[in-house]
Each structure stands twice: as C-alpha cells, then as structure tokens.
Write a protein that holds these residues in place. Structure first.
Motif, PDB file in Angstrom:
ATOM      1  N   GLU A  28       7.803   1.813   8.930  1.00 29.48           N
ATOM      2  CA  GLU A  28       9.175   1.594   8.424  1.00 29.48           C
ATOM      3  C   GLU A  28       9.225   0.423   7.450  1.00 29.48           C
ATOM      4  OE1 GLU A  28      12.064   1.234  11.655  1.00 29.48           O
ATOM      5  OE2 GLU A  28      10.803   2.667  12.746  1.00 29.48           O
ATOM      6  N   ILE A  29       8.475  -0.619   7.734  1.00 32.93           N
ATOM      7  CA  ILE A  29       8.439  -1.778   6.823  1.00 32.93           C
ATOM      8  C   ILE A  29       7.868  -1.333   5.472  1.00 32.93           C
ATOM      9  CG2 ILE A  29       7.371  -4.041   6.390  1.00 32.93           C
ATOM     10  CD1 ILE A  29       7.443  -4.494   9.478  1.00 32.93           C
ATOM     11  N   ALA A  30       6.791  -0.565   5.529  1.00 35.27           N
ATOM     12  CA  ALA A  30       6.127  -0.115   4.291  1.00 35.27           C
ATOM     13  C   ALA A  30       7.067   0.735   3.434  1.00 35.27           C
ATOM     14  CB  ALA A  30       4.862   0.671   4.631  1.00 35.27           C
ATOM     15  N   ALA A  31       7.969   1.449   4.085  1.00 35.89           N
ATOM     16  CA  ALA A  31       8.869   2.367   3.359  1.00 35.89           C
ATOM     17  C   ALA A  31      10.030   1.642   2.687  1.00 35.89           C
ATOM     18  CB  ALA A  31       9.402   3.423   4.322  1.00 35.89           C
ATOM     19  N   VAL A  32      10.235   0.368   2.987  1.00 34.89           N
ATOM     20  CA  VAL A  32      11.399  -0.342   2.418  1.00 34.89           C
ATOM     21  C   VAL A  32      11.226  -0.514   0.912  1.00 34.89           C
ATOM     22  CG1 VAL A  32      12.660  -2.551   2.372  1.00 34.89           C
ATOM     23  CG2 VAL A  32      11.997  -1.524   4.569  1.00 34.89           C
ATOM     24  N   ASP A  33      12.224  -0.047   0.183  1.00 32.10           N
ATOM     25  CA  ASP A  33      12.210  -0.110  -1.273  1.00 32.10           C
ATOM     26  C   ASP A  33      12.237  -1.578  -1.715  1.00 32.10           C
ATOM     27  OD1 ASP A  33      12.287   1.051  -3.816  1.00 32.10           O
ATOM     28  OD2 ASP A  33      14.457   0.798  -3.927  1.00 32.10           O
ATOM     29  N   GLY A  34      11.353  -1.932  -2.624  1.00 28.23           N
ATOM     30  CA  GLY A  34      11.318  -3.312  -3.116  1.00 28.23           C
ATOM     31  C   GLY A  34      10.202  -4.140  -2.500  1.00 28.23           C
ATOM     32  N   ILE A  35       9.673  -3.679  -1.388  1.00 27.46           N
ATOM     33  CA  ILE A  35       8.485  -4.336  -0.815  1.00 27.46           C
ATOM     34  C   ILE A  35       7.277  -3.839  -1.598  1.00 27.46           C
ATOM     35  CG2 ILE A  35       6.957  -4.483   1.214  1.00 27.46           C
ATOM     36  CD1 ILE A  35       9.528  -6.064   1.619  1.00 27.46           C
ATOM     37  N   ARG A  37      -4.141   0.456  11.070  1.00 27.65           N
ATOM     38  CA  ARG A  37      -2.825   1.115  11.058  1.00 27.65           C
ATOM     39  C   ARG A  37      -1.982   0.580   9.889  1.00 27.65           C
ATOM     40  NH1 ARG A  37       1.600   1.617  16.025  1.00 27.65           N
ATOM     41  NH2 ARG A  37       3.364   2.240  14.689  1.00 27.65           N
ATOM     42  N   THR A  38      -2.071  -0.725   9.651  1.00 22.16           N
ATOM     43  CA  THR A  38      -1.313  -1.346   8.557  1.00 22.16           C
ATOM     44  C   THR A  38      -1.832  -0.862   7.198  1.00 22.16           C
ATOM     45  OG1 THR A  38      -0.905  -3.255   9.960  1.00 22.16           O
ATOM     46  CG2 THR A  38      -0.610  -3.582   7.585  1.00 22.16           C
ATOM     47  N   LEU A  39      -3.147  -0.795   7.070  1.00 24.91           N
ATOM     48  CA  LEU A  39      -3.758  -0.283   5.834  1.00 24.91           C
ATOM     49  C   LEU A  39      -3.261   1.133   5.543  1.00 24.91           C
ATOM     50  CD1 LEU A  39      -5.963  -0.250   3.557  1.00 24.91           C
ATOM     51  CD2 LEU A  39      -7.625   0.381   5.314  1.00 24.91           C
ATOM     52  N   LYS A  40      -3.266   1.963   6.571  1.00 19.43           N
ATOM     53  CA  LYS A  40      -2.863   3.364   6.421  1.00 19.43           C
ATOM     54  C   LYS A  40      -1.378   3.478   6.046  1.00 19.43           C
ATOM     55  CE  LYS A  40      -3.221   7.599   9.063  1.00 19.43           C
ATOM     56  NZ  LYS A  40      -3.074   8.032  10.438  1.00 19.43           N
ATOM     57  N   ALA A  41      -0.561   2.662   6.697  1.00 22.34           N
ATOM     58  CA  ALA A  41       0.891   2.701   6.436  1.00 22.34           C
ATOM     59  C   ALA A  41       1.193   2.280   5.004  1.00 22.34           C
ATOM     60  CB  ALA A  41       1.617   1.797   7.427  1.00 22.34           C
ATOM     61  N   ALA A  42       0.510   1.240   4.543  1.00 26.83           N
ATOM     62  CA  ALA A  42       0.735   0.772   3.168  1.00 26.83           C
ATOM     63  C   ALA A  42       0.348   1.869   2.188  1.00 26.83           C
ATOM     64  CB  ALA A  42      -0.073  -0.498   2.905  1.00 26.83           C
ATOM     65  N   LYS A  43      -0.801   2.456   2.385  1.00 27.63           N
ATOM     66  CA  LYS A  43      -1.286   3.491   1.474  1.00 27.63           C
ATOM     67  C   LYS A  43      -0.360   4.709   1.474  1.00 27.63           C
ATOM     68  CE  LYS A  43      -6.073   2.501   0.639  1.00 27.63           C
ATOM     69  NZ  LYS A  43      -5.755   2.157  -0.732  1.00 27.63           N
ATOM     70  N   ALA A  44       0.085   5.118   2.649  1.00 25.66           N
ATOM     71  CA  ALA A  44       0.961   6.299   2.748  1.00 25.66           C
ATOM     72  C   ALA A  44       2.267   6.071   1.997  1.00 25.66           C
ATOM     73  CB  ALA A  44       1.232   6.625   4.222  1.00 25.66           C
ATOM     74  N   ALA A  45       2.724   4.812   1.953  1.00 27.32           N
ATOM     75  CA  ALA A  45       3.997   4.497   1.291  1.00 27.32           C
ATOM     76  C   ALA A  45       3.796   4.106  -0.178  1.00 27.32           C
ATOM     77  CB  ALA A  45       4.702   3.377   2.051  1.00 27.32           C
ATOM     78  N   HIS A  56       8.822  -8.864  10.853  1.00 28.55           N
ATOM     79  CA  HIS A  56       8.633  -8.078  12.076  1.00 28.55           C
ATOM     80  C   HIS A  56       9.240  -6.679  12.020  1.00 28.55           C
ATOM     81  CE1 HIS A  56       7.238 -11.740  13.992  1.00 28.55           C
ATOM     82  NE2 HIS A  56       8.385 -12.346  13.767  1.00 28.55           N
ATOM     83  N   SER A  57      10.142  -6.435  11.066  1.00 29.76           N
ATOM     84  CA  SER A  57      10.893  -5.165  11.112  1.00 29.76           C
ATOM     85  C   SER A  57      11.350  -4.759   9.720  1.00 29.76           C
ATOM     86  CB  SER A  57      12.137  -5.348  11.996  1.00 29.76           C
ATOM     87  OG  SER A  57      13.020  -6.264  11.362  1.00 29.76           O
ATOM     88  N   ALA A  58      11.835  -3.532   9.605  1.00 29.00           N
ATOM     89  CA  ALA A  58      12.388  -3.054   8.329  1.00 29.00           C
ATOM     90  C   ALA A  58      13.636  -3.857   7.957  1.00 29.00           C
ATOM     91  CB  ALA A  58      12.716  -1.564   8.428  1.00 29.00           C
ATOM     92  N   ASP A  59      14.399  -4.287   8.957  1.00 29.06           N
ATOM     93  CA  ASP A  59      15.571  -5.138   8.664  1.00 29.06           C
ATOM     94  C   ASP A  59      15.135  -6.450   8.029  1.00 29.06           C
ATOM     95  OD1 ASP A  59      17.535  -3.426   9.441  1.00 29.06           O
ATOM     96  OD2 ASP A  59      17.792  -4.298  11.452  1.00 29.06           O
ATOM     97  N   ASP A  60      14.091  -7.064   8.572  1.00 29.97           N
ATOM     98  CA  ASP A  60      13.538  -8.289   7.962  1.00 29.97           C
ATOM     99  C   ASP A  60      13.138  -7.990   6.520  1.00 29.97           C
ATOM    100  OD1 ASP A  60      13.785  -9.725  10.326  1.00 29.97           O
ATOM    101  OD2 ASP A  60      11.631  -9.691  10.810  1.00 29.97           O
ATOM    102  N   ALA A  61      12.438  -6.894   6.320  1.00 32.60           N
ATOM    103  CA  ALA A  61      11.923  -6.550   4.984  1.00 32.60           C
ATOM    104  C   ALA A  61      13.076  -6.352   3.994  1.00 32.60           C
ATOM    105  CB  ALA A  61      11.054  -5.304   5.071  1.00 32.60           C
TER     106      ALA A  61
END
Ligand code: 3PY
Length: 252
Positions: A160-167, A196-204, A97-102
């Motif tokens: 923010e989730i997409a930006a987490v290093d290691g994901i 929105r999820t597709l775009k976020a993944a691609k941007a990261a 649900h969040s970058a903390d989870d990720a």
C-alpha cells in the motif's frame, strides 16, 4: 547537475551514493572530489547535521554533479519544508509505517494544489543552478520523495505504501528493520522483509533502495534488482580506517 539522481533512475542507471553525518563541507568535498557518485545523503536524523548546515552541504553536493538528499529527523511538515527550502533534490523520511504516513509526506513535499508546502524558494533554487523564479514550476516533479521502510508495520503495509502516488523511492533501513522485527540482522526473516519490500517497489514502478555498509554489499543488492544503494557512511569509513591501521601498528 539538476535532478542527477532522478535522471539516472529514469534511465535505469544505478543510483550510487553515500551517507554524510559530519557537518563539515571539507569532508563532504573530499569524498566527492573523485567523482562517481550520483547522490549523497545529508543525515539530519542520526548525523551531526542540522538546519543551518543544509544550504552549504546541498550546494556543495550539487556542484559535484550529485543529487543532495536530506534525511530529516522525523516526518514533520516544517522539517520537510526546511530541507527542501535549503536546496535538497529529495527528502528522505525515517519510519514511514503506513500509506497514511506516505500520503502525508507527499502532501508536505508538494506545493499547492497537490500539497501544502509553503512558498519560499529563495534558497532552494541554487542547488539546481536556477534562479528563484525558475524553481517552483518544476519542483513537484523534480524532487524525489523517499520514505524509509524499517519497521514490522511498514513491511506489513509495504504494498500500500508503494502504491501511494508521489512516493518515488522505498528506502530500506536494514538496521532499524532488524530491531523492529526483533530478529538478527541477516536472518531469514530479516531478508524476507527486505525481499518483500523490493518486490512491492518493483510491482508499483517505484525505486527500490537500501542502505549498505560496503561496496561489495551494495553490488550484491544491485544484482538483486535494487536500483539505489549507499556504500558507506563518512563516519563508518573513517572509524574503520583508523581501527585497521591502529591494529596494524599494534600487531593485533
Ligand atoms: C537503518 O539501517 O536503520 C538506517 O536507517 C540506515 O541508516
């Protein structure tokens, strides 16, 4: 066969896979016998699969040249550890649900100093065609960390989730997503969350992935820019084939 999916994705080849829910190596092998898949999802969240089934299934999938990915029931450290220790080439966690989870999921998936994965590579090496002592050095880099985006909160936090290093992969669960958004599957709001999820993944620079229920749907998602898709589940394909033939003989 080591890291088949990760290599395919790095070469910008589509990752095409399917869902295993039966704890049956014979069914798994039957599906894989024709070749052509680069991953299979071993589903311990909703499938009839548990820890003691992992080793046989990961090794069977890997022996066919595809990458075995285990979906754990929840993002708990011990669950991720047991999946990776059984030879999964990647782990998928539901409900991120969040970058903390990720960040927590990445931590559980990597050996120290990057993370807190405990040391026990006796069985994880085999599905990579490696010996125990050869496995740990490459594990952090070779294993795919895949989180499911399938709630309203996840979509709100998806950049923010997409930006987490290691994901490595953002994997959309469209069925849960429609429930958590409280909108119809395929509605405008549902599709907007997917895009929105597709775009976020691609941007990261992360892999965008989605669960599909037909090859046609999967092909449509690939054409939108998704890089990893599933086509059907074992149970779904089986039930559909039986329904169809029963309807034919009954003349309905
Ligand atoms: C979903 O669609 O919710 C999934 O997680 C696919 O099994």
């Amino acid at each position: 066969s080591a890291a088949t999916l990760k290599n395919a994705l790095a070469k910008k080849q589509p990752g095409i896979g399917f869902w295993l829910t039966f704890n049956a190596p014979s069914i798994c092998k039957t599906i894989l016998a024709g070749g052509g898949f680069n991953w299979a999802l071993i589903d311990a969240e909703h499938g009839q699969i548990t820890d003691s089934d992992y080793y046989a299934l990961t090794n069977l999938v890997a022996s066919s040249g595809a990458s075995p990915i285990i979906r754990v029931p929840y993002d708990l450290e011990w669950m991720i550890k047991r999946a990776l220790d059984s030879g999964a080439h990647g782990v998928m966690t539901p409900m991120c649900h969040s970058a903390d989870d990720a960040r927590r999921i990445v931590q559980y998936s990597k050996y120290p100093p990057r993370g807190t994965r405990g040391y026990g590579p006796m069985f994880s090496a085999h599905s990579f065609g490696l010996q125990e002592k050869e496995y740990p050095a490459g594990a952090d880099d070779n294993l795919l960390v895949i989180v499911q985006i399938e709630s309203r909160k996840a979509v709100e936090n998806v950049e923010e989730i997409a930006a987490v290093d290691g994901i490595d992969v953002l994997f959309i669960g469209p069925y849960d997503l429609s429930k958590f958004l409280n909108v119809q599957f395929g509605s405008e709001e549902h599709e907007a969350a997917i895009q929105r999820t597709l775009k976020a993944a691609k941007a990261a620079g992360k892999t965008a992935a989605i669960f599909c229920t037909s090859g046609e749907q999967a092909k449509m998602r690939l054409s939108q820019g998704f890089e990893m898709v599933s086509i059907v589940t074992d149970v779904g394909a089986l039930a559909a084939a039986f329904d169809r033939e029963l309807a034919a003989v009954r003349g309905v």
